[in-house]
Design a protein around this motif. Structure first.
Motif, PDB file in Angstrom:
ATOM      1  N   GLY C 368       0.826  -1.209   0.000  1.00  0.00           N
ATOM      2  CA  GLY C 368       0.000   0.000   0.000  1.00  0.00           C
ATOM      3  C   GLY C 368       0.855   1.251   0.000  1.00  0.00           C
ATOM      4  O   GLY C 368       2.031   1.219  -0.353  1.00  0.00           O
ATOM      5  N   GLN C 372      -0.998   2.004   4.234  1.00  0.00           N
ATOM      6  CA  GLN C 372      -2.419   2.322   4.115  1.00  0.00           C
ATOM      7  C   GLN C 372      -2.889   1.950   2.711  1.00  0.00           C
ATOM      8  O   GLN C 372      -2.071   1.770   1.814  1.00  0.00           O
ATOM      9  CB  GLN C 372      -2.657   3.817   4.373  1.00  0.00           C
ATOM     10  N   ASN C 373      -4.197   1.887   2.514  1.00  0.00           N
ATOM     11  CA  ASN C 373      -4.784   1.579   1.203  1.00  0.00           C
ATOM     12  C   ASN C 373      -4.126   0.388   0.527  1.00  0.00           C
ATOM     13  O   ASN C 373      -3.749   0.449  -0.629  1.00  0.00           O
ATOM     14  CB  ASN C 373      -4.685   2.791   0.257  1.00  0.00           C
ATOM     15  N   ARG C 374      -3.975  -0.686   1.258  1.00  0.00           N
ATOM     16  CA  ARG C 374      -3.309  -1.861   0.685  1.00  0.00           C
ATOM     17  C   ARG C 374      -4.169  -2.498  -0.402  1.00  0.00           C
ATOM     18  O   ARG C 374      -3.698  -2.786  -1.485  1.00  0.00           O
ATOM     19  CB  ARG C 374      -3.033  -2.889   1.771  1.00  0.00           C
ATOM     20  N   PHE C 376      -8.772  -3.184  -1.394  1.00  0.00           N
ATOM     21  CA  PHE C 376     -10.138  -2.836  -1.025  1.00  0.00           C
ATOM     22  C   PHE C 376     -10.957  -4.101  -0.801  1.00  0.00           C
ATOM     23  O   PHE C 376     -10.856  -5.059  -1.566  1.00  0.00           O
ATOM     24  CB  PHE C 376     -10.753  -1.991  -2.139  1.00  0.00           C
ATOM     25  N   GLU C 378     -15.008  -5.472   0.441  1.00  0.00           N
ATOM     26  CA  GLU C 378     -16.361  -5.213   0.924  1.00  0.00           C
ATOM     27  C   GLU C 378     -16.684  -6.224   2.013  1.00  0.00           C
ATOM     28  O   GLU C 378     -16.552  -7.420   1.801  1.00  0.00           O
ATOM     29  CB  GLU C 378     -17.388  -5.363  -0.201  1.00  0.00           C
ATOM     30  N   GLU C 402      -9.408  -2.444   8.791  1.00  0.00           N
ATOM     31  CA  GLU C 402      -8.930  -1.081   8.514  1.00  0.00           C
ATOM     32  C   GLU C 402      -7.644  -0.800   9.273  1.00  0.00           C
ATOM     33  O   GLU C 402      -6.756  -0.127   8.779  1.00  0.00           O
ATOM     34  CB  GLU C 402      -9.989  -0.055   8.921  1.00  0.00           C
ATOM     35  N   ASP C 407      -8.614  -1.115   2.982  1.00  0.00           N
ATOM     36  CA  ASP C 407      -9.788  -0.246   2.846  1.00  0.00           C
ATOM     37  C   ASP C 407     -11.039  -1.098   2.881  1.00  0.00           C
ATOM     38  O   ASP C 407     -11.164  -2.058   2.128  1.00  0.00           O
ATOM     39  CB  ASP C 407      -9.744   0.515   1.518  1.00  0.00           C
ATOM     40  N   LYS C 409     -15.324  -1.369   2.916  1.00  0.00           N
ATOM     41  CA  LYS C 409     -16.661  -0.791   2.809  1.00  0.00           C
ATOM     42  C   LYS C 409     -17.640  -1.781   3.413  1.00  0.00           C
ATOM     43  O   LYS C 409     -17.672  -2.944   3.033  1.00  0.00           O
ATOM     44  CB  LYS C 409     -16.998  -0.532   1.340  1.00  0.00           C
TER      45      LYS C 409
END
Lengths: 366, 307, 545
Positions: C368, C372-374, C376, C378, C402, C407, C409
């Protein structure tokens, strides 16, 4: 007729200039109006809706979508601990149960850390006959002003962020439905004939659909989504604008300054934009304000039913719904978000009422 | 008048058809109910195909709609997906009396409180009572009914233990839900009656009555109130709409076994047959209630017929 | 409310509504038939203390199975009375019950029963000479394919009431109407009244029951949708036994109510990182989801996801300590295939360690932007019947992921919608907490891991739902269906379990004991649990006076 109807220009030649002075005098008039705004509803509106919505990140001490499981259902900051001492017994004696605790329950509460055995090292297993001190209801913590919910999320932060959600969703819904309704209303009123018939029949249709049922169908088929709330509100609201605006346009059409503009060769679009629309602004603003409270309530209601804004968004309706089952012990989970809705809607309604009396008393029945 | 009635009835029928198309299409394009109905892990693709054939899910959408409409006209909305052996229509009809009771009591509360308050506040305009009335009206229109319900529950069922918390039973079970539902209506009715009373009190014929020496109470309660009732009729749609929305919410809060609770349950269980029945029957009632009011209003006030 | 009958002991249970409710047992799927439990008996049964690991006789006194598991002989109890004077229980009633279960294409038992019976009904089996009714109390079946779990699964306490015996005589007289008017069974309680979605009322049989005479003479099971309402029913004395989420327990304990707990865990919560479709690759792109990537990459990512989760906190805070860690999805130390190593090594391999999790993600090739943001993901959440805490678990898991830089959702969905995604389409690209009933390995393996032969037209598996796929699971499941030797069965099951455990195929969370809140002034003792949930063994509940 609205109080601020533009004065009819003296001659077609000065029409342009007159429109400009008309605009200027309107601005001057508005400044005067703002000075006269009622203190109480405006302050309430600022405190409960606008300031939290705009400055949510600065005001809210915690992330509204994040909780700490170790701090579940913490009461509001001002509550005190409730501690009780009980004796460990094999089986709870029914007549004296407030002072006794079953061995298995005692072991579990000590293991989880909710209790300590009096006179033993911390964490030691309780035995029959031991005294055990249980924090029955832990008190509040300074970092959670209004307490936390069952996910350990800070209720105050969620209410603050919820204000933004409520404001954005309802403003968007009102803007879209206002736009559709105004355009169709002006067209219907100005052109009459088949345009009018078509628009008015659509209005009748819209008025005869029960919005809660539509919302439930959308929720069942598409799942809870913010878009559903927008669709439902727009389906319902545009017709109210259209009906009112059409009536006003009909009345305006017969005014002298419109016929003069026509004689001067202004295009239809120009007449509608420059001459009719400005005279409708008051009506639209009053109606929008009167509807804002209703839309916020509606959105909260839909979210409460699980047909509106989905979790984990901090929607007020969802927060009230989450607290319902906890009402016996944790009243604060439902209470504060609901109070937030009440104050916000109340202040919007008071403001709308005041605006209407000043700007457009005709709408008294709406 | 006859032409007006025929025209309005035709319009109402088109509206009902429109609702049925929307509901049917929405329920059918977003996945089929087989996954709700077949047990986890036990169903093979053959079972799913058999199920689809049984429910007619293998035919084209518009054909299915026509079949659906033909049956719906005869009051047949099919079998509930979630409650095997139960017809959707039967389930709605079973729940209907409970909703009617609740709505009826709420309306009663609204009329008993709202009408006199509206008259009194208009008669004593700007007086102490008028301000109290205004406060009630504003609160009624601003308080979220689901929250009011929960707070009443907390106070009267949890803290005081005076009233049962929910479910269906005697009159005591109905007090809180009916009051919650009626409160909004009290506010709405109060405002409507008050403003139309103010209009009537201002008219020549009232002045004339006063000059003639008719006692004030008689002027207000007899001469004015009768005339003041016409205006609120137009807003009957709003009142019915509020009652519809309110019923769904209040039944959920108080576990009142009515149509609203059925609808919310059907949403959660994706029981589309039942949902279709509720929405189409509910919308029809709503649409035709509005129709009757329109006709009544046109009868009372002939001017509006041709606008 | 019906008037409480004078001095009669009255058990009023208020429970969460069942996802489905019907008068007709063959339409009742999953838990829909559970309120029938008090009035019906099966050929075999289980007890709350030993769970599915020990099969006990009930209406079948004893049974023999041939070594190749294809011939079964059942000998039935004699002298068991049917309710409402419908005569004595015989083999005719068993035949009616099974045939009825298979009569409707909607019936849950139809296809599995047909698979091993080879016919559409027992009557057809008899006509074809594959089933022999030796006398009123004995019958012998020759199966079309070997099936080891006929007695311990299909004729037992089931997901679906395939063999909850009702009266053939009554059916001959009344037809299907019997289910609305009052079906007769053999249980210790008999039917009085039922209002769908509302309540069912029972009374103790007016004669000496062959097993037990209940202490509670009358019983009512109400289904009440709101948790708070059920709690209030208990606190106001309208009900004396209710099920409510654990977060509400304290409110009732403060009022002097007691919590009854099942002796064994009954249900588990596990999290499936969907999309690991290694057998049927329809709709699957191996590069699309890091956690489903084949080989080492996927394994590292899944280990990281496992290590991000603080199970102890979830168990203690969300479930108030009424659970134990789940070490491997669908496996349990009371079941076949259990490997003690899974528990011993759990801390070392699955233990909470966010720092290690981050390293693993770096290693897997997802550094990432500064951790961070490695990638995504759901996380879907849906409220599962009987397990309301699932919503909070999903939120907690989302937060934990997280925290290691993924990331997330969160998507709120109906469980049925998720089911569509993986059952019909094999197109599930999300992480979803699912409920896991603790039952025999065969049964759960079929639901969770068995893909079955692939349909050549669609490229989708024929076996039904598969959460996680692998050739080993398919092969071992099919072998398990035929294998009768306990040691070999254990080896097959364990091999499957080892593969799941060592490759971090799932994120096991917790096994939970069921709980009921009880008014101790009215109910002294009630043991429940295992597959029968809170409805099993009600006839053994003890009254306080």
């Amino acid at each position: 007729m609205a109080i601020t109807t533009a004065p009819a220009p003296a001659s077609p030649a000065t029409e342009e200039a007159a429109a400009r002075t008309g605009a200027l005098s309107r601005i001057r008039h508005w400044i005067g109006e703002i000075r006269r705004l009622p203190l109480f509803p405006v302050t309430m509106l600022l405190v409960f809706l606008l300031i939290p919505a705009v400055f949510a990140e600065l005001i809210a001490p915690h992330n509204p979508r994040r909780g700490d499981l170790d701090d579940r259902l913490v009461p509001p900051a001002w509550s005190d601990d409730v501690v009780s001492v009980r004796t460990v017994v094999e089986r709870v004696n029914r007549d004296n149960r407030q002072n006794e605790i079953k061995l298995s329950d005692a072991e579990r509460t000590v293991r989880i850390g909710d209790a300590t055995v009096v006179g033993k090292a911390a964490g030691d297993a309780p035995a029959l006959g031991d005294q055990i001190q249980i924090v029955v209801k832990p008190g509040g913590q300074a970092k959670y002003l209004l307490g936390t919910d069952k996910n350990g999320m800070d209720i105050f932060s969620r209410i603050v962020h919820g204000a933004r959600l409520a404001l954005v969703v309802s403003m968007m819904a009102i803007f879209v439905s206002g736009l559709i309704g105004t355009v169709l209303g002006i067209l219907a009123g100005y052109f009459g004939g088949w345009v009018d018939t078509l628009v008015m029949r659509l209005v009748d249709m819209s008025l005869s659909i029960s919005l809660i049922l539509v919302a439930l169908v959308l929720a069942a088929t598409l799942g809870p989504r913010i878009e559903n709330v927008l669709i439902v509100v727009c389906l319902f609201l545009w017709s109210r604008y259209a009906r009112l605006i059409r009536g006003e346009t009909l009345a305006l059409k017969t005014q002298d300054f419109i016929s003069r503009a026509k004689v001067a060769g202004s295009s239809e679009i120009r007449i509608m934009l420059r001459h009719i629309f400005p005279n409708l602004v008051n009506t639209i603003i009053v109606l929008a304000t009167l509807q804002l409270g209703f839309v916020i309530l509606l959105e909260a209601g839909l979210s409460f039913l699980g047909a509106g804004i989905p979790r984990p968004n901090p929607a007020w309706g969802v927060m009230v719904a989450d607290g319902r089952e906890l009402i016996i012990d944790s009243w604060w989970v439902s209470f504060f978000p609901g109070l937030g809705i009440l104050f916000t809607v109340l202040s919007v309604n008071l403001l709308g009422d005041w605006l209407r009396d000043r700007l457009d008393p005709k709408q008294r029945n709406v | 008048m006859q032409r007006f009635i025929i025209f309005r009835v035709g319009q109402a029928i088109i509206a009902v058809l429109l609702v049925s198309i929307i509901v049917f299409m929405l329920s059918n394009i977003t996945g089929d109910p087989t996954s709700v109905m077949l047990p986890m892990g036990e169903a093979t693709p053959e079972d799913i195909a058999a199920l689809k054939a049984k429910w007619g899910l293998d035919r084209p959408l518009h054909m299915r709609y026509l079949v659906f409409l033909g049956n719906a006209v005869r009051g047949d909305f099919g079998e509930s997906y979630a409650f095997g052996g139960q017809t959707a229509m039967g389930m709605v009809m079973d729940r209907f009396p409970a909703t009617l009771q609740l709505g009826g009591l709420a309306m009663l509360i609204a009329v008993v409180l709202g009408v006199p308050l509206g008259v009194i506040t208009a008669a004593k305009k700007d007086g102490w009572l008028d301000y109290q009335g205004k406060a009630v009206a504003f609160l009624g229109q601003s308080v979220p009914s689901f929250w009011l319900g929960i707070m009443l529950l907390w106070l009267f069922a949890v803290q005081l233990g005076w009233l049962p918390s929910s479910g269906k039973g005697g009159l005591s079970h109905m007090i809180m839900p009916a009051f919650t539902l009626g409160f909004f209506q009290v506010a709405a009715l109060l405002r409507l009656i008050r403003s139309s009373m103010l209009d009537v009190l201002d008219t020549e014929f009232v002045k004339l009555a006063r000059i003639k020496g008719v006692p004030e109470w008689k002027v207000v309660w007899k001469h004015c109130l009768r005339n003041a009732f016409i205006a609120p009729l137009t807003y009957f749609a709003i009142i019915i709409g509020g009652l519809f929305t309110g019923t769904v919410i209040v039944e959920t809060v108080f576990s009142w076994p009515g149509v609203g609770q059925l609808a919310v349950g059907a949403v959660r269980g994706r029981d589309f047959q039942v949902l279709q029945a509720v929405v189409i029957i509910g919308s029809s009632i709503y649409i035709f209630a509005n129709l009757i009011v329109d006709i009544l209003y046109a009868y009372l006030d002939p001017r509006i017929r041709y606008t | 409310m019906p008037a409480m009958a004078d001095e009669d002991t009255y058990l009023h249970m208020a429970v969460t509504p069942l996802p489905q409710d019907t008068f007709f047992p063959w339409l009742a799927t999953s838990s829909g038939h559970l309120v029938f439990r008090p009035m019906w008996e099966n050929l075999t049964t289980i007890s709350p203390e030993t769970g599915v690991s020990t099969i006990l006789p009930q209406l079948a006194r004893e049974w023999d199975v041939s070594p190749d598991a294809s011939e079964y002989t059942f000998r039935l109890q004699e002298g068991v009375e049917m309710h409402h004077g419908w005569g004595e229980f015989t083999v005719k009633d068993v035949i009616l019950t099974v045939d009825q279960q298979m009569s409707d294409p909607l019936a849950g038992c139809k296809s599995p029963l047909k698979k091993f019976m080879g016919y559409d009904s027992m009557t057809e089996m008899i006509d074809a000479g594959k089933m022999e009714v030796i006398d009123d109390y004995t019958f012998k079946m020759t199966l079309a394919q070997p099936q080891v779990d006929v007695a311990d699964w299909w004729f037992n306490i089931l997901v679906i009431p395939c063999a909850a015996v009702r009266s053939a005589a009554q059916h001959a007289a009344e037809g299907d109407a019997m289910f609305e008017s009052g079906p007769a069974g053999t249980g210790a309680y008999q039917f009085v009244n039922r209002e769908l979605k509302e309540f069912t009322e029972y009374e103790a049989v007016p004669y000496d029951h062959w097993r037990v005479n209940p202490e509670f003479k009358r019983m009512r099971i109400s289904t009440t949708p709101e948790d708070l309402t059920r709690l209030a029913l208990l606190l106001t004395g309208e009900a004396n036994m209710v099920d409510v989420p654990k977060v509400l327990h304290q409110q009732a304990i403060d009022e002097g109510m007691e919590v009854f707990e099942s002796p064994l865990p009954t249900v588990g919560l596990t999290i499936i990182p969907f999309g690991q479709y290694y057998v049927s690759e329809a709709n699957w792109n191996p590069d699309s989801e890091p956690w489903a990537a084949p080989g080492e990459t996927g394994r590292l990512v899944r280990e990281a996801m496992n290590r991000a989760i603080n199970r102890e906190q979830i168990i203690n805070e969300l479930f108030k300590g009424r659970g134990e860690p789940m070490y491997n999805t669908i496996f349990h130390d009371t079941l076949e295939g259990w490997n003690p190593r899974w528990a011993e090594e759990f801390d070392e391999k699955y233990g909470y360690d966010p720092e290690r999790a981050k390293e693993l993600l770096d290693e897997a090739g997802f550094p990432g932007d500064n951790g961070q943001n490695r990638f995504f993901v759901e996380v879907w959440q849906s409220s599962l019947p009987g397990l309301p805490e699932t919503i909070e678990v999903a939120q907690t898991v989302a937060q934990s992921l997280e925290e290691i830089g993924i990331d997330v959702k969160l998507v709120e969905v109906e469980f049925a919608r998720a089911l569509d995604a993986f059952r019909d389409l094999h197109d599930a690209h999300f992480v979803l907490p699912v409920r896991q009933t603790i039952r025999q390995i065969n049964a759960n393996a079929r639901i969770y891991y068995y893909t079955g032969p692939t349909n050549p037209e669609t490229g989708l598996p024929n076996g039904g739902v598969a959460y996680i796929e692998h050739q080993i699971y398919d092969d071992n499941y099919e072998a398990l269906l035929r294998e009768t030797d306990p040691a070999e069965r254990n080896r097959l099951a364990q091999e499957m379990g080892d593969h799941i455990y060592d490759n971090y195929r799932t994120i096991p969370i917790v096994n939970l004991r069921s709980t009921l809140l009880v008014n101790p002034e009215e109910v002294l003792e009630y043991k429940f649990g295992s597959l029968t949930g809170v409805f099993g063994h009600l006839e053994y509940a003890k009254a306080a006076q």
